[in-house]
Structures are given as C-alpha cells and as structure tokens.
Motif scaffolding. Structure first.
Motif, PDB file in Angstrom:
ATOM      1  N   PRO A 272     -48.857   9.750 -20.032  1.00  0.00           N
ATOM      2  CA  PRO A 272     -48.929  11.175 -20.357  1.00  0.00           C
ATOM      3  C   PRO A 272     -49.439  11.411 -21.777  1.00  0.00           C
ATOM      4  N   SER A 273     -50.305  12.397 -21.924  1.00  0.00           N
ATOM      5  CA  SER A 273     -50.838  12.774 -23.235  1.00  0.00           C
ATOM      6  C   SER A 273     -49.856  13.715 -23.935  1.00  0.00           C
ATOM      7  N   GLU A 274     -50.195  14.066 -25.182  1.00  0.00           N
ATOM      8  CA  GLU A 274     -49.353  15.013 -25.917  1.00  0.00           C
ATOM      9  C   GLU A 274     -49.286  16.349 -25.167  1.00  0.00           C
ATOM     10  N   GLN A 275     -50.444  16.798 -24.634  1.00  0.00           N
ATOM     11  CA  GLN A 275     -50.466  18.064 -23.904  1.00  0.00           C
ATOM     12  C   GLN A 275     -49.665  17.953 -22.616  1.00  0.00           C
ATOM     13  N   ASP A 276     -49.762  16.798 -21.939  1.00  0.00           N
ATOM     14  CA  ASP A 276     -48.963  16.597 -20.734  1.00  0.00           C
ATOM     15  C   ASP A 276     -47.482  16.779 -21.043  1.00  0.00           C
ATOM     16  N   MET A 277     -47.027  16.173 -22.140  1.00  0.00           N
ATOM     17  CA  MET A 277     -45.610  16.253 -22.476  1.00  0.00           C
ATOM     18  C   MET A 277     -45.172  17.693 -22.724  1.00  0.00           C
ATOM     19  N   LEU A 278     -46.030  18.471 -23.378  1.00  0.00           N
ATOM     20  CA  LEU A 278     -45.698  19.887 -23.574  1.00  0.00           C
ATOM     21  C   LEU A 278     -45.616  20.611 -22.231  1.00  0.00           C
ATOM     22  N   ASP A 279     -46.524  20.241 -21.328  1.00  0.00           N
ATOM     23  CA  ASP A 279     -46.532  20.880 -20.017  1.00  0.00           C
ATOM     24  C   ASP A 279     -45.271  20.556 -19.222  1.00  0.00           C
ATOM     25  N   TYR A 280     -44.643  19.421 -19.491  1.00  0.00           N
ATOM     26  CA  TYR A 280     -43.499  18.971 -18.697  1.00  0.00           C
ATOM     27  C   TYR A 280     -42.164  19.512 -19.201  1.00  0.00           C
ATOM     28  N   ILE A 281     -42.151  20.137 -20.374  1.00  0.00           N
ATOM     29  CA  ILE A 281     -40.911  20.655 -20.959  1.00  0.00           C
ATOM     30  C   ILE A 281     -40.923  22.181 -20.877  1.00  0.00           C
ATOM     31  N   PRO A 282     -39.851  22.823 -20.385  1.00  0.00           N
ATOM     32  CA  PRO A 282     -39.815  24.297 -20.371  1.00  0.00           C
ATOM     33  C   PRO A 282     -40.106  24.866 -21.750  1.00  0.00           C
ATOM     34  N   LYS A 283     -40.913  25.904 -21.794  1.00  0.00           N
ATOM     35  CA  LYS A 283     -41.306  26.493 -23.081  1.00  0.00           C
ATOM     36  C   LYS A 283     -40.090  26.955 -23.875  1.00  0.00           C
ATOM     37  N   THR A 284     -39.055  27.400 -23.167  1.00  0.00           N
ATOM     38  CA  THR A 284     -37.868  27.891 -23.859  1.00  0.00           C
ATOM     39  C   THR A 284     -37.086  26.768 -24.542  1.00  0.00           C
ATOM     40  N   LEU A 285     -37.381  25.500 -24.204  1.00  0.00           N
ATOM     41  CA  LEU A 285     -36.632  24.371 -24.760  1.00  0.00           C
ATOM     42  C   LEU A 285     -37.436  23.546 -25.758  1.00  0.00           C
ATOM     43  N   GLN A 286     -38.748  23.768 -25.828  1.00  0.00           N
ATOM     44  CA  GLN A 286     -39.595  22.886 -26.633  1.00  0.00           C
ATOM     45  C   GLN A 286     -39.182  22.842 -28.101  1.00  0.00           C
ATOM     46  N   TRP A 287     -38.707  23.961 -28.621  1.00  0.00           N
ATOM     47  CA  TRP A 287     -38.322  24.007 -30.038  1.00  0.00           C
ATOM     48  C   TRP A 287     -36.976  23.316 -30.296  1.00  0.00           C
ATOM     49  N   GLN A 288     -36.237  23.003 -29.203  1.00  0.00           N
ATOM     50  CA  GLN A 288     -34.912  22.412 -29.368  1.00  0.00           C
ATOM     51  C   GLN A 288     -34.917  20.887 -29.318  1.00  0.00           C
ATOM     52  N   VAL A 289     -36.056  20.290 -28.977  1.00  0.00           N
ATOM     53  CA  VAL A 289     -36.069  18.847 -28.741  1.00  0.00           C
ATOM     54  C   VAL A 289     -37.072  18.150 -29.647  1.00  0.00           C
ATOM     55  N   ASN A 290     -36.876  16.849 -29.811  1.00  0.00           N
ATOM     56  CA  ASN A 290     -37.804  16.008 -30.567  1.00  0.00           C
ATOM     57  C   ASN A 290     -38.799  15.422 -29.562  1.00  0.00           C
ATOM     58  N   MET A 291     -40.026  15.904 -29.604  1.00  0.00           N
ATOM     59  CA  MET A 291     -41.003  15.521 -28.595  1.00  0.00           C
ATOM     60  C   MET A 291     -41.364  14.041 -28.682  1.00  0.00           C
ATOM     61  N   ASP A 292     -41.324  13.462 -29.876  1.00  0.00           N
ATOM     62  CA  ASP A 292     -41.647  12.031 -30.001  1.00  0.00           C
ATOM     63  C   ASP A 292     -40.618  11.186 -29.253  1.00  0.00           C
ATOM     64  N   ILE A 293     -39.336  11.561 -29.401  1.00  0.00           N
ATOM     65  CA  ILE A 293     -38.280  10.824 -28.701  1.00  0.00           C
ATOM     66  C   ILE A 293     -38.436  11.002 -27.183  1.00  0.00           C
ATOM     67  N   ILE A 294     -38.705  12.239 -26.750  1.00  0.00           N
ATOM     68  CA  ILE A 294     -38.854  12.519 -25.318  1.00  0.00           C
ATOM     69  C   ILE A 294     -40.028  11.726 -24.750  1.00  0.00           C
ATOM     70  N   LYS A 295     -41.122  11.638 -25.497  1.00  0.00           N
ATOM     71  CA  LYS A 295     -42.295  10.914 -25.000  1.00  0.00           C
ATOM     72  C   LYS A 295     -41.984   9.426 -24.851  1.00  0.00           C
ATOM     73  N   SER A 296     -41.265   8.865 -25.837  1.00  0.00           N
ATOM     74  CA  SER A 296     -40.915   7.442 -25.766  1.00  0.00           C
ATOM     75  C   SER A 296     -39.996   7.173 -24.572  1.00  0.00           C
ATOM     76  N   LEU A 297     -38.994   8.031 -24.373  1.00  0.00           N
ATOM     77  CA  LEU A 297     -38.085   7.867 -23.241  1.00  0.00           C
ATOM     78  C   LEU A 297     -38.804   8.065 -21.902  1.00  0.00           C
ATOM     79  N   THR A 298     -39.784   8.959 -21.891  1.00  0.00           N
ATOM     80  CA  THR A 298     -40.558   9.186 -20.664  1.00  0.00           C
ATOM     81  C   THR A 298     -41.325   7.929 -20.282  1.00  0.00           C
ATOM     82  N   GLY A 299     -41.875   7.243 -21.287  1.00  0.00           N
ATOM     83  CA  GLY A 299     -42.574   5.989 -21.011  1.00  0.00           C
ATOM     84  C   GLY A 299     -41.642   4.958 -20.375  1.00  0.00           C
TER      85      GLY A 299
END
Length: 438
Positions: A272-299
C-alpha cells in the motif's frame, strides 16, 4: 357520463369517426379520466367486452383489446363483476395474447391497487404500439449496476425480488431486508420505494435515479455469490470510511488489520502507498492516529494474510465490522439533538425495531426509541440561515408523551425511511404522502 362512454370507445376503436382535432391518444385519456370515477368502471368493462366480442374487424378489435389491457392495470371491476371479467379473460386467453396480459395486469391491480396516476403521453403511445418495455438501471453499492426491463405495470417489489434472485437471495424474508431508493437530482430528494409502487409512475424523467441497499441485517449472511459479497462489502466499507460505525480510533492493530483487509480486497499485488493508507482510514480518525505506525502494522498483517483471496478479505472485513455497535443500522450524522448535551455531532442508528443515538466520543448509547412507540413525525425548517433541517419525533404513551428533535442534513430521507420501516401499515402510512417527483 354513461352515454359518453360508448361513443368515445367506438371512436377510439375506429368504429365511429373521431371528433375534429382529436386523435386516439385524446380519446384514450378521455376514457381513462372518465373511469377514475368508480361508478363508471363496471360500465366501461361491460362496454369494452361487448364491443370486442365477435368484432368483425381484427384491427378495430385489437384496439379494443389494447384498451382493456391498459384498463385492467389501472382500475379493478367491482367484486360483483370481477368473476365475469376473469372468466372472459380466461376463455379468451388461448387465442388472444392481450387477454393473457390483461389477466396479469388485473392480478397486479388486485394485489397492488393499480396505478394511481395516468401515464405521460409518451408512455401511452409506446404502450399502444406494443413498445411498453423500458430499461431501468439500479445502482448498487460498489459501483455495480443491475439492468432490467420493466413494463407499464411493473411494481418495485417484483424488480427487487428479481434483483435479489440474481445475487442468490431466495429467502423472502431476506428480500424484504433490501429496498429500492429513488434519488432526485443530486440528492434533494431521497426516499425508499414501497414494494407496491409502479416504477413507471415514479421514475418519470432522467433526473431521477434508482438505487438499492440493504436496510435490515437480521437474516444470517451467506457469502455464496460474488455480487452478494461485493455489494455487502461496499455498503459496509462506505459506512466505515465515513466514520458512521465508530466514533473514536480503536487500537492501532485493529486499524491495521482493517486496512490490510481493504488492500487485499482490492486484489492489489503491490504494497500500500501513502495515499492507499489514507484511503483505508476513516477521515474522522486520521488526525487521531500515527500513520507511520499504522502503515508498518499493516505490512505485518499483509504478510500474515498471504494466500487470502480478495473475496476472503472482503468477508473477513464484514465479519470484523459486525462486532461494532452500529453494525446493521442505517446510520446518520446528527448535528444537534434536543435534551442531549454532546461535545459534537451524534450518530443515529435506525433499524426495523428502534432508533438509537450514540455519542461517538464515548461510544455510549444515549437514547433508544422503539419505532412502535412513535406517534408522529414532523419535518422542521432550518433554525438558522443556511442551517440543516430538523425532524421532530413524538413518542411514548398518552399518559407520558415525549418529544425530541434532531437536526441533520438528511432529515427528509430519515423521515421517509422511518415511515417505510414501519411497514406501511394504515396507521403509519396516513402520516405522510410522498412528494411529487415531477
């Protein structure tokens, strides 16, 4: 009025000359409008049957049969005359195709009440030419289009049953958990269709589209058909990504698992790309999470899920969503609620049994109203310029009446859907008449 019927009928059939400036369409509308009076319907049936019985001119007789076929789709004869009309159609059926159609139209009229409004001239002309079939496209979640042919007297329930059958749904109870929706323009009117509504009477122009989605989730799900799986997944995914199923961010591992399932559901072969990861997280939650951590865990999740097919991933995603408190509800975002002091918008869930309000921050249910306890619904104009409309609900017993109002952009859609979920009983249907779509 009675003396007008035979003359207009014979003029339409060609047995008498037409009045100056009148064509067969004018005469047909005249006959149909006359028979909107219940007292004239039996007379009309008798006159048409008399005129076509043993008629020596096939072309003129065919016009009479066309009229009878159209008439049976609008108005039933009286209970006294019904057996005679039915017997006539049955006896004529083997040699007259229009008699068979008339039987079908009359059966629909008895079952569904007949079309209430007269068709547009274009539809009548097509009917008289034997070109009454019309293509309608039903838009399902996930961009799937179901195309079907409807005729002058096709009702929504028939099309819904046919569409569900194409998805492998054969249980009548499960079919009832889906609904067709009419959307006018860009959403200025959204309402469910009653099963007994005639599609050609409501889909009257190109500004109106027909959509379908699941409204109830009581029947056990069965993922034995790819379109069934795909449309259910798309509907659940849309609610998830719009923030309608959870208000606060869950654990990072859960978000990562859901992101991984979405990625596999796309049948993507690359990470998944950076844009993919944004697409996979609800917009209302994106500001509450660390996207780098989520991307690593997704891998990590993707490595563990190797070998899962896209359909397996979609099913797993739905199963994960079933654990959330608002799964199985039609969810709306409510901006303000009387009696409740909430830090922000609330989530309203609606199903066949009740309406609930949830504080998305605490995920606490703040209010629950049984639909059977509703006494009255009333649409409210916006309280402020450019504000959202409202919906007032009166509920409870006569000894303890209660009122609550909700402010939300989709107040009109919510209003329509609540009444629809009340099953169209006589007590609820009288609250509201659907607005005109023309």
């Amino acid at each position: 009025m009675l003396f007008i019927l035979p003359a207009a009928l014979m003029q339409f059939m060609g047995d008498q000359s037409k009045p100056r400036g009148k064509d067969e369409l004018d005469l047909l509308y005249k006959l149909l409008k006359l028979c909107q009076e219940k007292d004239l319907r039996d007379e009309m049936y008798c006159q048409v049957i008399k005129q076509i019985t043993g008629h020596p001119k096939p072309e003129h007789c065919a016009r009479g049969w066309s009229l009878l076929s159209l008439f049976t789709g609008f108005f039933p004869p009286s209970t006294t005359l019904m057996p005679y009309v039915t017997k006539f159609l049955q006896d004529s059926g083997p040699s007259q195709e229009l008699a068979q159609r008339s039987q079908q139209h009359l059966q629909r009229t008895v079952k569904y009440g007949g079309r209430q409004r007269l068709p547009q001239p274009g539809e009548i002309r097509a009917f008289l030419k034997g070109q009454a079939v019309r293509l309608i496209v039903i838009h399902l979640p996930g961009g799937v289009d179901y195309r079907t042919n409807v005729q002058t007297f096709t009702v929504a329930g028939e099309v819904l049953e046919e569409m569900c059958g194409q998805m492998g749904i054969t249980d009548p109870q499960e079919v009832q958990e889906f609904a067709l929706f009419l959307i006018k323009g860009e959403g200025e009117l959204v309402r469910p269709l009653w099963p007994h509504e005639y599609l050609n009477a409501v889909v009257v122009n190109q500004n109106i589209s027909v959509h379908s989605r699941r409204l109830s989730w009581e029947t056990p799900l069965h993922f034995d058909h790819p379109v069934y799986t795909g449309t259910h997944y798309a509907q659940v995914l849309r609610d998830y990504l719009q923030g309608k199923l959870m208000g606060r961010a869950p654990a990072d591992t859960q978000l990562a698992q859901l992101a991984a399932l979405q990625h596999l559901g796309r049948a993507s072969k690359s990470p998944p790309s950076e844009q993919d990861m944004l697409d996979y997280i609800p917009k209302t939650l994106q500001w509450q999470v660390n996207m780098d951590i989520i991307k690593s865990l997704t891998g990590q999740e993707l490595r563990q899920l190797q070998g899962h097919s896209p359909q397996d991933a979609q099913i797993s995603f739905i199963e994960a969503m079933r654990q959330l408190p608002l799964f199985g509800y039609t969810v709306y975002v409510v901006l303000r609620v009387s009696k409740l002091v909430l830090p922000g918008p609330a989530l309203l869930g609606l199903n066949r049994q009740h309406l609930v309000l949830m504080d998305p921050t605490s995920q606490k249910m703040c209010c629950s109203i049984a639909l059977k306890d509703l006494q009255r619904l009333h649409l409210l104009s916006p309280l402020e310029p450019n504000g959202a409309p409202g919906l007032e609900l009166n509920y409870g017993s006569a000894d303890s009446p209660q009122t609550i109002w909700l402010e939300l952009p989709q107040a009109q859609e919510l209003h329509h859907t609540i009444i629809f979920l009340l099953d169209g009983s006589a007590s609820s249907a009288q609250w509201f008449q659907w607005p005109s779509l023309s």
